[in-house]
Design an enzyme around this catalytic site. Structure first.
Site, PDB file in Angstrom:
ATOM      1  N   ASN A 242       0.806  -1.176  -0.097  1.00  0.00           N
ATOM      2  CA  ASN A 242      -0.063   0.104  -0.186  1.00  0.00           C
ATOM      3  C   ASN A 242       0.896   1.135   0.024  1.00  0.00           C
ATOM      4  OD1 ASN A 242      -3.115   0.025   0.038  1.00  0.00           O
ATOM      5  ND2 ASN A 242      -2.568  -1.661   1.467  1.00  0.00           N
ATOM      6  N   CYS A 330      -7.140  -0.943   9.333  1.00  0.00           N
ATOM      7  CA  CYS A 330      -6.619  -1.947   8.350  1.00  0.00           C
ATOM      8  C   CYS A 330      -6.428  -1.111   7.250  1.00  0.00           C
ATOM      9  CB  CYS A 330      -7.556  -3.082   7.998  1.00  0.00           C
ATOM     10  SG  CYS A 330      -9.314  -2.467   8.015  1.00  0.00           S
ATOM     11  N   GLY A 333     -10.462   0.631   7.379  1.00  0.00           N
ATOM     12  CA  GLY A 333     -10.875   0.551   8.554  1.00  0.00           C
ATOM     13  C   GLY A 333     -12.465   0.267   8.901  1.00  0.00           C
ATOM     14  N   ASP A 335     -13.575  -3.288   7.646  1.00  0.00           N
ATOM     15  CA  ASP A 335     -14.020  -4.470   7.633  1.00  0.00           C
ATOM     16  C   ASP A 335     -13.313  -5.293   8.914  1.00  0.00           C
ATOM     17  OD1 ASP A 335     -15.653  -4.569   5.395  1.00  0.00           O
ATOM     18  OD2 ASP A 335     -13.840  -4.325   4.179  1.00  0.00           O
TER      19      ASP A 335
END
Lengths: 650, 446
Positions: A242, A330, A333, A335
């Site tokens: 990412n 994550c 934010g 799941d």
């Protein structure tokens, strides 16, 4: 369509012939059988896929897979009819507008006031107050009051007192989809908190002063600890990838006093494929033991469940044992973060293990914080790559915990199964849309009903008879086994094979205990009535004899609802009764009762929501309680079975 | 022999006991002729561990400096670790345990020394006599009789002195049939289904050999259980190929020509070393220390244990179905008729007869179908999942049966009087016990 055959997956002999109806909201199959005319109802919104298979001599097979794991195999005599049904269902199962969904036409015959009451059952303000905020460290912020900062967040969010609007807005600009750190759970006992956000837009080297201040503010809100954990629930590799897209994770050097931790939970695509693989195993016709175990392992499903649970356990431990606050994120934010925060809350706070508390938990961590229900569960026709069983996994985590702590939860398995069903059913408005903003725009609360009120009304069906609020297991933090006991994670056939009654245990201890509980309660009430009577009798006996005859008349009336109560006046006789009660178990009920080890047991206490015809009338859950209807015991059920011996399907 | 000769260091202090899921405890270790005793000797919460030497499956020792460590793996699957200061003490204790846990004389076993501390309410040895069973049977049918043909164990050494056989078959015929069946195990009554008068018999394989030997009396005996015009089922616990191979060694199976009223069904129930290996792998998987979910499932799968469970349950259900559903009599046998045969006949009774699901009834079943029926407990349970020796007689046959009961229990949680604990207790006592119940291989030896 007439003369349609509904096939049984396990036995070709058990196919039934009937008529298939399509309505605006349901697919309905009515058996031709003279007396029963058993009905199978499937909501269009439950349909996940429809498959038309090659025509055979007997007709044209149609395979319908549902999101609640029901699989329906129909054979329609005419190819043309089959095609028509297929085309209709494809369209009906994929609505394009919210207004087409069932909740906008569903009417449980409640008036406006009752509907409003229903929506008020779960109140998040109340919940934050219960947690103990606002207080000296946390305050409610209205920075997002018109969704101006983050459109997937609720209007009211709790942030550290020292976080000014400037800091929040600055931090939000440094976070994916502007999901800035906000409070998810606050631990009154030690000031530690669980906060949630999305990933920072750190790329390879970017920093943001306000974001750093935000994390510092979270740390300061917990004076007992000099650092916070930042938990990235993604596998490290994903997080690193990412960075190339200008996103990423916190650099420990830039933030003061954080401890950064990866917890490798896979992304929604991996989870979707994993479920798919596991369902393929569930659908195997006669798997050998090793087909099953190999398939289960290969699907990776339980591994993923364990990863989510481990993350929750890590956070709960940090909060309860170390007294350290945790920031969880994550990518976006909504799941993995939702899964992990809610598992941790459930472990930490016994309130969330009650029926009401569990509703609150879902409302807090999932609904209000913008879990994309519509996209994940495909309520409207959309990108299939967005679909993923995120909340299903959370629900399974809860079930796995219930298996480990059978006395710690106020609710039972059925409660979880019904919630899962309604996440997909679109019968109630709670889980519509992707965010609070969308729901408000649609005026959900004015146009639809709340599931929570519906479940609450039927709460007796969802009670765990082993739960006691004063029991030690029900209090404090749960400490799941973390030693390497992999066998603690089990395949949940109650969920994934829930429509195949033949695969489930023949007797339910839960139902039996519920019946015992109910009977005990009845007997106690009866005892009270009789004691009252006794007192009256004693009073009047000293009076005159004329009253006596009247009393006898009355005792006849009492006799109507319990046969021998006029005799069983002494406590001893009652206790004898109670003792003999559990022994009316199926084993002794019938002298020559062979155990029925297999074959579909039509009698089940679990209502298949979709298979019940009375959904619209709002009485769907009546059938739940077959064993506890009055003095009727489960032994009656099993007693009937005893005559027929059926054997392992092999 | 004096046990004292084997105990060079009867006591060691400052020993640390480690057990999985427990905190380590320091205390004193004592060795007696039959027990390893560990006591924490703490006043407040004194903890004592009494471990029968006969419960010890394997023992490992290692040293770090002068601190010795003994890892003891038990037949009941426990693993404990003892840290013993002093190399000599540790070596002495290890060798004593090794010697005491592998005594080869039955009469030195603990049951011969044990005196109960509780009041004995009934003579357990005569609680479940076949005569009582027969009395119950006689109240519903007169087609059977008690035979004492084996009273001195001469006809069949692994049978009890009395057996129940069809009334029409005399002792002379039984002697002839015994010669035609492996180990003399002629067909006897295992279970009578009151509901429809059907019977389940068990035996060993017929000794047909390659040239198709037959025995008129044997045919007459098994046919005596049939109603006129009805067929019976022979459930052979071996696959057909194995049964055919057995003919080369003098064994075999009932051929259609000689048993026209019987239909033979072959099932495949694993035996001996295959089971033992499966058991060892299963326990290995359970003790796996990794946190890896996939490893657990693949190890479980690779152990094949659940496959054996499933096969066994399927065979037992088939037998029960033949009797209850088909209304047919059944004869069950494998090769020797002392292992898979008994698993099938006893599980079928659990399924068919509610009495067997009570505590007393289950005990009676174990006495009837396992102890009196001559399951060689001593051979089968000599070692458990941690043994290093590869003797071919060990096999978790009884454990497999207990797990099948547990599996049925899971499906019918309200139909059993007893709980999981009862099954665990039986498992433990089958492998190591203060009671003599599971000693020896048959009634004759006992």
């Amino acid at each position: 369509v007439e003369n349609v055959r509904l096939l049984d997956r396990l036995s070709s002999r058990r196919a039934v012939v009937g008529t298939l109806y399509l309505t605006a909201t349901h697919v309905i199959f009515v058996e031709n059988g003279s007396e029963t005319r058993k009905e199978t109802w499937v909501l269009h919104s439950q349909i996940s896929s429809i498959e038309k298979q090659a025509t055979t001599a007997t007709g044209c097979p149609l395979l319908i897979r549902c999101k609640n794991f029901q699989v329906i195999q129909l054979v329609i005599p005419q190819e043309r009819d089959c095609h028509d049904v297929y085309i209709s269902l494809i369209r009906l199962a994929r609505p394009v507008k919210y207004e087409e969904l069932y909740c906008f036409s569903f009417n449980p015959k409640l008036d406006k006031e009752e509907r409003e009451q229903g929506w008020k059952l779960v109140d998040l303000n109340e919940e934050y107050n219960r947690m103990g905020v606002p207080n000296n460290y946390w305050q409610i912020s209205d920075v997002n009051r018109d969704y101006g900062v983050c459109d997937s967040y609720p209007t009211e969010v709790y942030v550290p007192k020292s976080a000014t609007a400037h800091i929040i807005v600055g931090s939000s600009k440094f976070r994916s989809r502007r999901r800035f750190p906000a409070l998810s759970y606050y631990c009154k006992g030690n000031n530690a908190s669980i906060c949630r956000s999305s990933q920072p837009l750190s790329g390879f080297s970017a920093r943001c002063l306000e974001d750093e201040q935000m994390l510092q503010a979270i740390r300061k809100a917990n004076p007992g600890s000099d650092f916070i954990y930042v938990v990235d629930t993604r596998p490290k590799l994903n997080a690193m990838a990412n960075r190339a897209a200008g996103k990423g994770y916190e650099n420990e050097d830039n933030y003061s006093n954080i401890k950064f931790q990866f917890i490798g939970i896979e992304n929604i695509h991996v989870m979707r494929n994993s479920l798919q693989k596991m369902l393929e195993v569930c659908e195997l016709k006669s798997p050998s033991m090793s087909d099953f175990l190999w398939g289960l392992e290969n699907s990776g499903w339980l591994k993923h469940i364990k990863a989510i649970m481990d993350a929750g356990i890590f956070i709960a431990k940090a909060v309860s044992e170390e007294g350290v606050s945790v920031l969880v994120h994550c990518s976006d934010g909504w799941d993995r973060t939702a899964q992990v925060c809610s598992v941790a809350s459930l472990l930490l706070d016994p309130y969330y293990r009650t029926m009401k508390g569990f509703m609150v938990l879902i409302e807090k961590d999932w609904v209000s914080f913008g879990h994309k229900f519509n996209h994940r569960y495909g309520n409207l026709d959309g990108d299939p790559k967005e679909i993923s069983p995120v909340i299903d996994q959370f629900i399974e985590c809860v079930w796995q915990l219930m298996e480990q702590f059978p006395c710690a939860f106020e609710f039972n398995e059925r409660f979880l199964i019904h919630i899962q069903h309604h996440i997909y059913s679109c019968q109630f408005g709670n889980f519509l849309c992707n965010s609070q903003k969308e729901r408000r725009e649609l005026k959900i609360k004015e146009r639809t009903y709340s599931l929570w009120a519906h479940l609450w009304k039927n709460c007796a069906d969802y009670l765990n008879p082993l739960y006691r609020s004063d029991h030690s297991q029900s209090q404090g933090t749960l400490h799941p086994q973390i030693a390497p006991c992999n066998f603690l994670y089990k395949f949940w056939s109650g969920m994934y094979n829930r429509f195949e009654k033949g695969l489930h245990p023949r007797q339910s201890v839960t139902d039996y205990l519920m019946a015992v509980k109910e009977e005990t309660q009845q007997l106690e009430e009866e005892l009270e009535v009789l004691q009252e009577r006794l007192a009256n009798l004693q009073k009047s006996q000293s009076g005159n004899n004329k009253v006596k005859s009247k009393q006898q008349d009355r005792s006849k009336q009492f006799g109507l609802y319990t046969s021998n109560n006029s005799l069983a006046n002494t406590p001893q006789e009652y206790s004898n009764d109670l003792k003999s009660f559990p022994s009316r178990s199926p084993s002794q009920g019938d002298e020559d009762s062979a155990l029925i080890l297999t074959q579909d047991n039509l009698k089940s206490s679990d209502p298949d929501l979709s298979a019940n015809s009375d959904q619209e009338s709002g009485v769907e859950d009546l059938s739940c309680r077959s064993p506890s209807g009055g003095t009727c015991l489960p032994s009656e059920d099993s007693g009937k079975d005893s005559d027929e011996a059926v054997f392992l399907a092999g | 022999m004096e046990f004292a000769e084997l105990i060079k260091t009867p006591r060691a202090d400052n020993v640390v006991l480690h057990r999985p899921f427990h905190l380590a405890v320091e205390g004193t270790l004592c060795l007696t002729g039959h027990h390893l005793i560990f006591s924490s000797r703490r006043q407040d919460n004194a903890e004592e561990l009494w471990l029968l030497h006969s419960n010890i499956d394997s023992i490992d020792k290692r040293f770090v400096g002068s601190l010795g460590t003994i890892v003891i793996k038990c037949k009941d699957l426990r693993i404990i670790q003892l840290d013993i200061p002093g190399m000599e003490e540790c070596l002495n204790i290890a060798s004593s345990i090794e010697a005491l846990s592998t005594l080869d004389s039955v009469t030195l076993m603990y049951p011969f020394f044990y005196r109960p501390m509780f009041e004995v309410l009934e003579d357990g040895w005569s609680s479940f006599l076949l005569e009582q069973e027969f009395e119950l049977l006689s109240s519903v049918t007169n087609e059977w009789r008690l035979s004492c043909v084996n009273k001195d164990f001469s006809v069949c050494p692994s049978y009890p002195p009395v057996v129940i056989v069809p009334k029409s078959i005399d002792d002379e015929a039984l002697r002839k049939v015994a010669l035609f069946r492996h180990g003399g195990r002629f067909p006897v009554l295992s279970y009578y289904h009151k509901k429809n008068g059907m019977a389940m018999m068990r035996s060993s394989q017929p000794l047909t050999g390659t040239n198709g030997r037959r025995c008129k009396e044997d045919e007459k005996l098994v046919n005596a259980t049939l109603r006129s015009g009805r067929r019976g089922f022979v459930i052979d616990t071996r696959p057909l190929t194995v049964a055919q191979q057995a003919r080369a060694k003098g064994g075999g199976f009932e051929q259609e020509v000689h048993y026209p009223q019987w239909r033979r069904i072959h099932k495949y129930i694993e035996r001996f070393n295959i089971l033992q290996e499966s058991f060892i792998k299963l326990v290995e998987a359970c003790n796996d220390q990794s946190h890896n979910m996939d490893r657990w499932l693949s190890k479980l799968e690779a152990s094949n244990w659940l496959t054996h469970i499933k096969e066994l349950l399927t065979a037992a259900c088939l037998a029960a179905q033949c009797i209850d559903r088909e209304g047919a009599s059944v004869l069950v046998h494998g090769s020797e008729g002392t292992d898979s045969t008994l698993q099938v006949t006893s599980l079928a009774q659990i399924i068919l007869d509610p009495r067997c699901r009570t505590i007393r009834g289950f005990e009676a079943l174990i006495v009837r179908e396992w102890l009196q029926a001559g399951h060689p407990f001593q051979q089968r349970c000599a070692q458990s999942a941690y043994s290093n020796s590869k003797q071919k007689w060990e096999a978790p046959v009884f454990l497999l049966f207990l797990e099948c009961v547990w599996q049925i229990h899971r499906q019918f949680p309200c139909s059993f009087e007893f709980n999981e604990q009862f099954l665990l207790m039986l498992f433990e006592h089958a492998y190591a016990s203060q009671f003599g119940t599971f000693l020896g291989n048959n009634e004759n030896e006992r």
